[in-house]
Design a protein around this motif. Structure first.
Motif, PDB file in Angstrom:
ATOM      1  N   PHE A   1       0.840  -1.219  -0.053  1.00  0.00           N
ATOM      2  CA  PHE A   1       0.174  -0.226  -0.019  1.00  0.00           C
ATOM      3  C   PHE A   1       0.893   1.339   0.121  1.00  0.00           C
ATOM      4  O   PHE A   1       1.774   1.488   0.650  1.00  0.00           O
ATOM      5  N   LEU A   2       0.833   2.101  -1.080  1.00  0.00           N
ATOM      6  CA  LEU A   2       1.679   3.305  -1.011  1.00  0.00           C
ATOM      7  C   LEU A   2       0.325   4.630  -1.130  1.00  0.00           C
ATOM      8  O   LEU A   2      -0.713   4.384  -1.454  1.00  0.00           O
ATOM      9  N   ALA A   3       0.557   5.570   0.065  1.00  0.00           N
ATOM     10  CA  ALA A   3      -0.229   6.626   0.063  1.00  0.00           C
ATOM     11  C   ALA A   3       0.523   7.925  -0.002  1.00  0.00           C
ATOM     12  O   ALA A   3       1.706   8.122   0.266  1.00  0.00           O
ATOM     13  N   THR A   4      -0.429   9.028  -0.468  1.00  0.00           N
ATOM     14  CA  THR A   4       0.411  10.524  -0.751  1.00  0.00           C
ATOM     15  C   THR A   4      -0.960  11.242  -0.160  1.00  0.00           C
ATOM     16  O   THR A   4      -2.081  10.852  -0.349  1.00  0.00           O
ATOM     17  N   ASP A   5      -0.461  12.478   0.371  1.00  0.00           N
ATOM     18  CA  ASP A   5      -1.403  13.370   0.694  1.00  0.00           C
ATOM     19  C   ASP A   5      -1.610  14.423  -0.406  1.00  0.00           C
ATOM     20  O   ASP A   5      -2.302  15.284  -0.238  1.00  0.00           O
ATOM     21  N   ALA A   6      -0.972  13.922  -1.658  1.00  0.00           N
ATOM     22  CA  ALA A   6      -1.254  15.100  -2.534  1.00  0.00           C
ATOM     23  C   ALA A   6      -2.508  14.690  -3.450  1.00  0.00           C
ATOM     24  O   ALA A   6      -2.817  13.420  -3.389  1.00  0.00           O
ATOM     25  N   ALA A   7      -3.058  15.961  -4.026  1.00  0.00           N
ATOM     26  CA  ALA A   7      -4.249  15.568  -4.853  1.00  0.00           C
ATOM     27  C   ALA A   7      -3.841  15.138  -6.285  1.00  0.00           C
ATOM     28  O   ALA A   7      -2.982  15.638  -6.923  1.00  0.00           O
ATOM     29  N   VAL A   8      -4.249  14.006  -6.441  1.00  0.00           N
ATOM     30  CA  VAL A   8      -3.903  13.266  -8.033  1.00  0.00           C
ATOM     31  C   VAL A   8      -4.938  12.760  -8.696  1.00  0.00           C
ATOM     32  O   VAL A   8      -6.073  12.161  -8.131  1.00  0.00           O
ATOM     33  N   GLU A   9      -5.249  13.048  -9.950  1.00  0.00           N
ATOM     34  CA  GLU A   9      -6.357  12.604 -10.924  1.00  0.00           C
ATOM     35  C   GLU A   9      -6.390  11.085 -11.038  1.00  0.00           C
ATOM     36  O   GLU A   9      -5.182  10.632 -10.831  1.00  0.00           O
ATOM     37  N   LYS A  10      -7.407  10.550 -11.193  1.00  0.00           N
ATOM     38  CA  LYS A  10      -7.374   9.040 -11.000  1.00  0.00           C
ATOM     39  C   LYS A  10      -6.760   8.453 -11.869  1.00  0.00           C
ATOM     40  O   LYS A  10      -5.917   7.316 -11.809  1.00  0.00           O
ATOM     41  N   ASP A  11      -6.852   8.870 -13.008  1.00  0.00           N
ATOM     42  CA  ASP A  11      -6.181   8.388 -14.327  1.00  0.00           C
ATOM     43  C   ASP A  11      -4.719   8.361 -14.031  1.00  0.00           C
ATOM     44  O   ASP A  11      -4.045   7.446 -14.715  1.00  0.00           O
ATOM     45  N   CYS A  12      -4.305   9.480 -13.483  1.00  0.00           N
ATOM     46  CA  CYS A  12      -2.817   9.665 -13.330  1.00  0.00           C
ATOM     47  C   CYS A  12      -2.413   8.889 -12.326  1.00  0.00           C
ATOM     48  O   CYS A  12      -1.055   8.183 -12.571  1.00  0.00           O
ATOM     49  N   LEU A  13      -3.100   8.629 -11.331  1.00  0.00           N
ATOM     50  CA  LEU A  13      -2.643   7.576 -10.257  1.00  0.00           C
ATOM     51  C   LEU A  13      -2.645   6.284 -10.783  1.00  0.00           C
ATOM     52  O   LEU A  13      -1.484   5.491 -10.660  1.00  0.00           O
ATOM     53  N   HIS A  14      -3.731   5.818 -11.771  1.00  0.00           N
ATOM     54  CA  HIS A  14      -3.558   4.328 -12.310  1.00  0.00           C
ATOM     55  C   HIS A  14      -2.278   4.370 -13.224  1.00  0.00           C
ATOM     56  O   HIS A  14      -1.757   3.111 -13.141  1.00  0.00           O
ATOM     57  N   GLU A  15      -1.966   5.128 -14.109  1.00  0.00           N
ATOM     58  CA  GLU A  15      -0.854   5.214 -14.910  1.00  0.00           C
ATOM     59  C   GLU A  15       0.379   5.221 -14.254  1.00  0.00           C
ATOM     60  O   GLU A  15       1.385   4.528 -14.388  1.00  0.00           O
ATOM     61  N   THR A  16       0.445   6.123 -13.264  1.00  0.00           N
ATOM     62  CA  THR A  16       1.829   6.104 -12.260  1.00  0.00           C
ATOM     63  C   THR A  16       1.898   4.653 -11.955  1.00  0.00           C
ATOM     64  O   THR A  16       3.062   3.997 -11.594  1.00  0.00           O
ATOM     65  N   LEU A  17       0.851   4.077 -11.206  1.00  0.00           N
ATOM     66  CA  LEU A  17       1.279   2.759 -10.486  1.00  0.00           C
ATOM     67  C   LEU A  17       1.650   1.640 -11.721  1.00  0.00           C
ATOM     68  O   LEU A  17       2.587   1.094 -11.230  1.00  0.00           O
ATOM     69  N   GLY A  18       1.021   1.700 -12.723  1.00  0.00           N
ATOM     70  CA  GLY A  18       1.501   0.725 -13.752  1.00  0.00           C
ATOM     71  C   GLY A  18       2.673   0.756 -13.971  1.00  0.00           C
ATOM     72  O   GLY A  18       3.598  -0.291 -14.175  1.00  0.00           O
ATOM     73  N   ARG A  19       3.180   2.118 -14.370  1.00  0.00           N
ATOM     74  CA  ARG A  19       4.726   2.126 -14.804  1.00  0.00           C
ATOM     75  C   ARG A  19       5.615   1.926 -13.615  1.00  0.00           C
ATOM     76  O   ARG A  19       6.803   1.170 -13.887  1.00  0.00           O
ATOM     77  N   VAL A  20       5.217   2.397 -12.463  1.00  0.00           N
ATOM     78  CA  VAL A  20       6.037   2.185 -11.407  1.00  0.00           C
ATOM     79  C   VAL A  20       6.063   0.567 -10.902  1.00  0.00           C
ATOM     80  O   VAL A  20       7.268   0.248 -10.522  1.00  0.00           O
TER      81      VAL A  20
END
Length: 210
Positions: A1-20
């Motif tokens: 589980f990774l968490a951030t207090d930043a506001a991030v668009e859902k699609d951006c989160l999804h794409e970032t997690l996939g790449r990472v």
């Protein structure tokens, strides 16, 4: 589980997690088996009050690197905490034709039982590494492969390099081991993580039923 207090668009989160995930968690192997409960989640609560990040945001590269940095350390801890493991093994492949080829070669080495047991026995066995690369399915010229255990070069030009065996073996004595293979097929590189294979692994997995 990774968490951030930043506001991030859902699609951006999804794409970032996939790449990472492709560059971190998917580059870990302990014994080659998987679990139906293996997963990674990235959550953002927006408490920082920033404008929602998107893939095009100026600050996105900083955010993406921060996520990958945390995931990389967690991935290494997964390998380090493998059943019965005594050493974290990092395998780096450089000079591959493409990143996919580099990952495949590195995973073949770090997943080899003969390499893993050699690490456990503190035997800098270059033959086992080259063999694992050879059966990886990736086409490469072994005559132009350079190989290191830690800082000690042990193989080059299709043959072993003169070196102090005790010095090479000593690179396997700590709790972190690095094996580097440099090819001459291109400019791609990849790093993967695994662990050694010990008597304790056999005891753990031979003493319970699932």
């Amino acid at each position: 589980f990774l968490a951030t207090d930043a506001a991030v668009e859902k699609d951006c989160l999804h794409e970032t997690l996939g790449r990472v995930t492709d560059r971190t968690f998917n580059r870990v192997t302990v014994d080659g088996d998987t679990s139906p409960s293996d997963m990674a989640l990235l959550m953002a609560n927006g408490a920082a009050g920033n404008g929602p990040l998107t893939l095009e945001s100026e600050d996105y590269p900083v955010f993406a690197e921060a996520v990958e940095s945390v995931a990389r350390e967690l991935a290494k801890e997964i390998a380090r905490d493998g059943e019965g493991a005594t050493r974290l093994v990092e395998v780096i492949v450089e000079g591959a034709a493409g990143e996919e080829e580099a990952v495949t070669l590195a995973k073949s080495v770090v997943g080899s039982n003969l390499v893993k047991t050699a690490v456990f026995g503190e035997d800098a066995n270059w033959g086992r590494v080259i063999t694992a690369m050879g059966y990886s399915g990736v086409d490469f010229d072994p005559e132009v492969v350079d190989l290191w255990f830690g800082p000690v070069k042990v193989f080059s030009g299709g043959e072993p390099v003169a070196h102090e065996e005790a010095e090479a073996n000593a690179t396997l004595a700590g709790d972190e081991v690095r094996i580097t293979a440099r090819l001459s097929e291109g400019n791609a590189s990849a790093t993967v993580w695994g662990c050694d294979l010990s008597y304790e692994y056999v005891r753990i997995n031979g003493s319970y039923r699932t």
